[in-house]
Design an enzyme around this catalytic site. Structure first.
Site, PDB file in Angstrom:
ATOM      1  N   HIS A  96       0.860  -1.160   0.057  1.00 28.10           N
ATOM      2  CA  HIS A  96      -0.097  -0.080   0.070  1.00 28.10           C
ATOM      3  C   HIS A  96       0.863   1.080   0.100  1.00 28.10           C
ATOM      4  O   HIS A  96       0.584   2.400   0.553  1.00 28.10           O
ATOM      5  CB  HIS A  96      -0.939   0.088   0.897  1.00 28.10           C
ATOM      6  CG  HIS A  96      -2.027  -1.013   1.553  1.00 28.10           C
ATOM      7  ND1 HIS A  96      -3.016  -1.230   0.662  1.00 28.10           N
ATOM      8  CD2 HIS A  96      -1.670  -2.489   1.987  1.00 28.10           C
ATOM      9  CE1 HIS A  96      -3.588  -2.296   0.949  1.00 28.10           C
ATOM     10  NE2 HIS A  96      -2.907  -3.059   1.818  1.00 28.10           N
TER      11      HIS A  96
ATOM     12  N   SER B  12      16.007  18.523 -16.321  1.00 33.18           N
ATOM     13  CA  SER B  12      15.215  19.977 -16.295  1.00 33.18           C
ATOM     14  C   SER B  12      15.721  20.804 -17.270  1.00 33.18           C
ATOM     15  O   SER B  12      17.089  20.997 -17.128  1.00 33.18           O
ATOM     16  CB  SER B  12      15.038  20.154 -14.852  1.00 33.18           C
ATOM     17  OG  SER B  12      14.270  21.308 -14.653  1.00 33.18           O
TER      18      SER B  12
ATOM     19  N   LYS C 106      19.383  18.082 -12.098  1.00 25.61           N
ATOM     20  CA  LYS C 106      18.227  17.149 -12.130  1.00 25.61           C
ATOM     21  C   LYS C 106      18.349  15.910 -12.840  1.00 25.61           C
ATOM     22  O   LYS C 106      18.596  16.003 -14.092  1.00 25.61           O
ATOM     23  CB  LYS C 106      16.757  17.711 -12.160  1.00 25.61           C
ATOM     24  CG  LYS C 106      15.609  16.861 -11.685  1.00 25.61           C
ATOM     25  CD  LYS C 106      14.447  17.705 -11.701  1.00 25.61           C
ATOM     26  CE  LYS C 106      13.245  17.255 -11.061  1.00 25.61           C
ATOM     27  NZ  LYS C 106      12.727  15.964 -11.930  1.00 25.61           N
TER      28      LYS C 106
ATOM     29  N   GLU D  79      10.403   5.771 -17.782  1.00 30.36           N
ATOM     30  CA  GLU D  79       9.118   6.447 -18.387  1.00 30.36           C
ATOM     31  C   GLU D  79       8.933   5.991 -19.759  1.00 30.36           C
ATOM     32  O   GLU D  79       7.769   5.948 -20.166  1.00 30.36           O
ATOM     33  CB  GLU D  79       9.416   8.191 -18.193  1.00 30.36           C
ATOM     34  CG  GLU D  79       9.396   8.432 -16.722  1.00 30.36           C
ATOM     35  CD  GLU D  79      10.023   9.950 -16.657  1.00 30.36           C
ATOM     36  OE1 GLU D  79      10.416  10.533 -17.471  1.00 30.36           O
ATOM     37  OE2 GLU D  79      10.122  10.296 -15.316  1.00 30.36           O
TER      38      GLU D  79
END
Length: 469
Positions: free
Chosen positions: A193, A323, A329, A336
């Protein structure tokens, strides 16, 4: 431009094109997406025509028609079809994917290209309207779009699954299992969870991913089985009108020999002509493969999140700046990419399902070109994404052992190990107090003198929790 005549009249088309009037009519009729049928399907159509010509010659069919052909003329058809199968004439296939639903336009496109190229191979004038090698009478001998176009779809998809997808999935499985073995003793906190759970090892987690890829391989192998039956031999409606009784069996045998894929003749040609159940089932299994890849990619993305404010239990290779505004970053780009591919395949399955449900009427499905397009796209996307994910993400990732181990003592789920000693309710109270105070479960047990040092070490040993047996 040149002018050709067919049963509907005159057609103007590019002077140097190998295709003919029926192809040009389809080009004119379907200026829809600007996307022609997939190269894999073009090559499969060429291969199917090559084998069909061989089989018709061996069965004596070219001797028993209105315009018989000699051996060298049949050889020219085979040579021209081979060029199509090898991708040498791809530019001669301009018809849009969204065309006549049986694929007749693309079948005739193939017949015309092979006919004209064969005439040229023989030293003749391919622009002569009285064609010695006719696209219908000779190249399409004993065939119909209704059985040969779906045969080509199965040949294209079957080859892609056997030669590309299954090896890609096995490669990913092996890479994940290698990480599972390497990280067999790296302790960490499990999560259910999205909340802290009991300890496990990073190796166990990646072993689970490897098993998922094992299942993906099994699904791909099952998908291959669903496209092995070929409709060739059924002609227009499944009766086999105008073809030799052995045509379907021999074409399947020939295609199996050419491709190394164990194709067989359809068990029932009426089913094989009218429905695309095998292709639909195969794609449903490809969707299952996509779901597995989506899950694995997303889990690895979460495990890598950070580096300061996330889990950061695995470290992915830096591949590109993440980024345009935040310096330094780095994003989990291959995870993805894999997830986007999976989403596309899942969406393609809805197209496949709709085409099967709404397009299959009586003796023919009339949405085959789009079914072929999404099936081939799905396999190709899965292959490409899996291979690059394996090479640049899985094989290069590293374990962040400090973060993995460091989270264990802080976890309130450690209180689960107290259950056999103090019971569930007292263990739950310790966990809640640990959350409120910021202390660890171990610290509170020591402060409250709940267990002897020996029992406490035994109860809160993360290695034993990870491997209780």
């Amino acid at each position: 431009m040149r002018i050709e005549h067919d049963t509907m009249g005159e057609v103007s088309l590019p002077h140097d094109a190998y295709y003919g009037s029926q192809t040009q009519r389809a080009v004119n009729n379907f200026p829809i997406s600007g996307k022609p049928i997939a190269p894999d399907l073009i090559h499969a159509l060429g291969l199917v025509k090559k084998v069909a010509a061989k089989v018709n010659f061996e069965l004596g069919k070219f001797d028993k028609i209105a315009s018989p052909l000699k051996r060298e003329e049949v050889d020219a058809i085979i040579a021209a079809a081979t060029e199509v199968a090898e991708g040498k004439l791809d530019k001669e296939f301009p018809i849009d994917v969204f065309q006549t639903g049986s694929g007749t336009s693309s079948n005739m496109n193939t017949n015309e290209v092979i006919s004209n190229r064969a005439i040229e191979i023989l030293g003749g004038d391919r622009f002569n309207q009285t064609k010695k090698i006719h696209p219908n009478d000779h190249v399409n001998l004993g065939q119909s779009t209704n059985d040969m176009f779906p045969t080509a779809i199965h040949v294209a998809v079957g080859q892609l699954i056997q030669k590309s997808l299954i090896p890609a999935l096995k490669g990913c499985r092996d890479a994940l299992q290698e990480k599972a073995n390497e990280w067999a003793d790296v302790l960490k906190i499990g999560r259910t969870h999205l909340a802290d759970a009991v300890p496990m090892t990073l190796g166990q987690e990646f072993g689970g991913f490897a098993r998922q890829l094992d299942m993906a391989v099994e699904y791909a192998e099952a998908a291959l089985k669903d496209v092995l039956e070929l409709p060739a031999g059924g002609t227009a409606v499944g009766t086999g009108l105008n073809t030799h009784p052995l045509f379907g069996k021999e074409v399947a045998k020939g295609l199996a020999a050419e491709t190394g894929v164990p194709f067989i003749e359809a068990k029932d040609h009426f089913e094989a002509n009218s429905q695309r159940t095998g292709l639909v089932t195969a794609h449903a299994l490809l969707k299952s493969v996509a779901c597995i890849l989506m899950n694995v990619g997303n889990n690895i993305r979460f495990l890598s999140c950070g580096p300061r404010c996330g889990y950061y239990e695995v470290i992915l290779a830096d591949l590109q700046p993440g980024s345009s505004i935040m310096p330094g970053k780095v994003n989990p780009v291959l995870c993805e990419s894999l997830m986007q591919v999976a989403a596309r395949v899942i969406g393609n399955d809805q197209t496949m399902t709709t085409a099967a449900v709404t397009g299959g009427h009586f003796q023919l499905n009339i949405m085959m070109p789009v079914m072929a397009d999404v099936a081939i796209e799905s396999v190709r996307l899965l292959v490409g994404a899996t291979n690059i994910f394996t090479e640049k993400a899985v094989k290069t990732m590293k374990a962040n052992e400090a973060n993995c181990v460091g989270a264990i003592e802080r976890s309130m789920a450690m209180a689960t190990g107290l259950n056999p000693y103090i019971g569930y309710e007292k263990a739950a109270a310790i966990a809640k107090e640990a959350f409120k105070t910021g202390k660890t479960v171990r610290q509170l047990c020591v402060e409250k003198n709940l267990l002897s040092a020996e029992d406490l070490d035994r109860a809160l040993d993360p290695k034993k929790m990870a491997r209780p047996q």
